[in-house]
Design an enzyme around this catalytic site. Sequence first.
Site, PDB file in Angstrom:
ATOM      1  N   PHE A 114      57.946  14.148  -3.626  1.00 23.26           N
ATOM      2  CA  PHE A 114      58.337  12.968  -4.401  1.00 23.26           C
ATOM      3  C   PHE A 114      59.530  13.326  -5.274  1.00 23.26           C
ATOM      4  O   PHE A 114      59.468  14.283  -6.046  1.00 23.26           O
ATOM      5  CB  PHE A 114      57.184  12.456  -5.276  1.00 23.26           C
ATOM      6  CG  PHE A 114      57.578  11.226  -6.049  1.00 23.26           C
ATOM      7  CD1 PHE A 114      57.693   9.999  -5.428  1.00 23.26           C
ATOM      8  CD2 PHE A 114      57.885  11.304  -7.405  1.00 23.26           C
ATOM      9  CE1 PHE A 114      58.095   8.861  -6.123  1.00 23.26           C
ATOM     10  CE2 PHE A 114      58.274  10.174  -8.119  1.00 23.26           C
ATOM     11  CZ  PHE A 114      58.375   8.946  -7.477  1.00 23.26           C
ATOM     12  N   ASP A 154      63.168  20.684  -7.880  1.00 23.07           N
ATOM     13  CA  ASP A 154      62.791  19.519  -8.675  1.00 23.07           C
ATOM     14  C   ASP A 154      61.631  19.953  -9.574  1.00 23.07           C
ATOM     15  O   ASP A 154      60.481  20.041  -9.137  1.00 23.07           O
ATOM     16  CB  ASP A 154      62.380  18.373  -7.742  1.00 23.07           C
ATOM     17  CG  ASP A 154      61.918  17.138  -8.501  1.00 23.07           C
ATOM     18  OD1 ASP A 154      61.586  17.253  -9.693  1.00 23.07           O
ATOM     19  OD2 ASP A 154      61.872  16.054  -7.884  1.00 23.07           O
ATOM     20  N   LYS A 201      60.591  14.168 -17.317  1.00 20.91           N
ATOM     21  CA  LYS A 201      59.267  13.954 -17.887  1.00 20.91           C
ATOM     22  C   LYS A 201      59.016  14.546 -19.286  1.00 20.91           C
ATOM     23  O   LYS A 201      59.202  13.860 -20.260  1.00 20.91           O
ATOM     24  CB  LYS A 201      58.204  14.429 -16.887  1.00 20.91           C
ATOM     25  CG  LYS A 201      58.149  13.515 -15.647  1.00 20.91           C
ATOM     26  CD  LYS A 201      56.830  13.570 -14.927  1.00 20.91           C
ATOM     27  CE  LYS A 201      56.649  12.377 -14.008  1.00 20.91           C
ATOM     28  NZ  LYS A 201      57.206  12.530 -12.662  1.00 20.91           N
TER      29      LYS A 201
END
Length: 386
Positions: free
Chosen positions: A123, A210, A239
Amino acid sequence: MPTYRRLPVTFDRGEGVWLWDKNNKRYFDALSGISVCNLGHSHPAIHQAICQQSKKLLHTSNLYGVAAQEILATKLINKSGMDNVFFCNSGAEANEAAIKIARLYGHQQNISNPCILVMKQSFHGRTMATLSASGNPKIQEGFAPLLEGFIHIPFDDITAIKQALEQNSNIVAIMLEPVQGEGGVHIPATNYLNQVRQICTDNNLLMMLDEIQTGIGRTGKLFAYQHNAIIPDVCTLAKALANGVPIGACLAKGKAATLLTAGKHGSTFGGNPLACHTACAVLDSLSEASIIEQVEAKGSQICSLLSETLKDNNAVLNIRYKGLMIAIDLAMPCAELVGIAQENGLLINVTNEKTIRLLPPLIITSEHIEFLTGILAKLIQAFTKQ
Ligand SMILES: *Cc1c(COP(=O)(O)O)cnc(C)c1O
């Protein structure tokens, strides 16, 4: 727009690992807003940083120097071993910057259609480039034509990388998560990232990690690649970087750090004083209280308590963790458990249909862990015995 199937609860305030709804009911937050509030809710140093900076200056644009951005960049560079950083406002945007770097890198070598190797079940975000890069047909459905230039291969499979390289001469980068989060908490073999690093070095490919979910202490190191004592060429963050104030960052090293020059990329809000000053407070708070050093032991405690209570339950297939990224695989679909847990004052998540995912705040204590594992084990026992 109804882009989310929301649970029937609205929170009013939070403190540490706890949230309260409008009716003053208390919830244990074992998800941290999907690994965003790693320092918990209403952390005093974060609150103070936001107040301080908002009194002084919120925004001037990247047409001028931004002091807080320079301070944050220096901290990130020193802690990561990378060379420089581009700031933006979200994870998807950070990955867009990484993808643009890979394409510039390819064109610099006269590769007119540069390709990036990406992983199945990965993702990387919801923009057109990042959903094209993601290895999940569900999030791509309905959005064709997708962006070209991504080749999907199985995760944690070195042979698959070698085969793809033999079949394609236009691969310029490998982009992957150190631990796949949304895809079901897939933890690769210990040596996997070292082997990917070696392949990238040998073949002149950019290794692009990532770390949007794994970064900022989640796995027990500030960056998950530090478990492997390697340094990637590109690393993306978002995040937890400012504990809830939106920010994204794309860090680069060596050749990758030289490609985004004036006019090649930009962002109005990216690297604004508020987000950057808050992110500095996050990094300082994590190191002042030695929080990351305790993450491994806390993850281990959660998993051993759950394993002990659930050891005779045949419907519990696997319990695994990397720091405080925790997964419990059940034998049956368990999305319903999220709502049941919420009714019982516990916030958890289910990914990949059958995997319960916990991403508790890193400030969780031993007593919290006993409380959390106590309720969760009971809920799992009741759910699997239906
Ligand atoms: C959450 C996440 C993203 C997307 O971040 P947004 O801020 O929602 O755009 C990308 N990659 C990974 C690994 C993530 O966990």
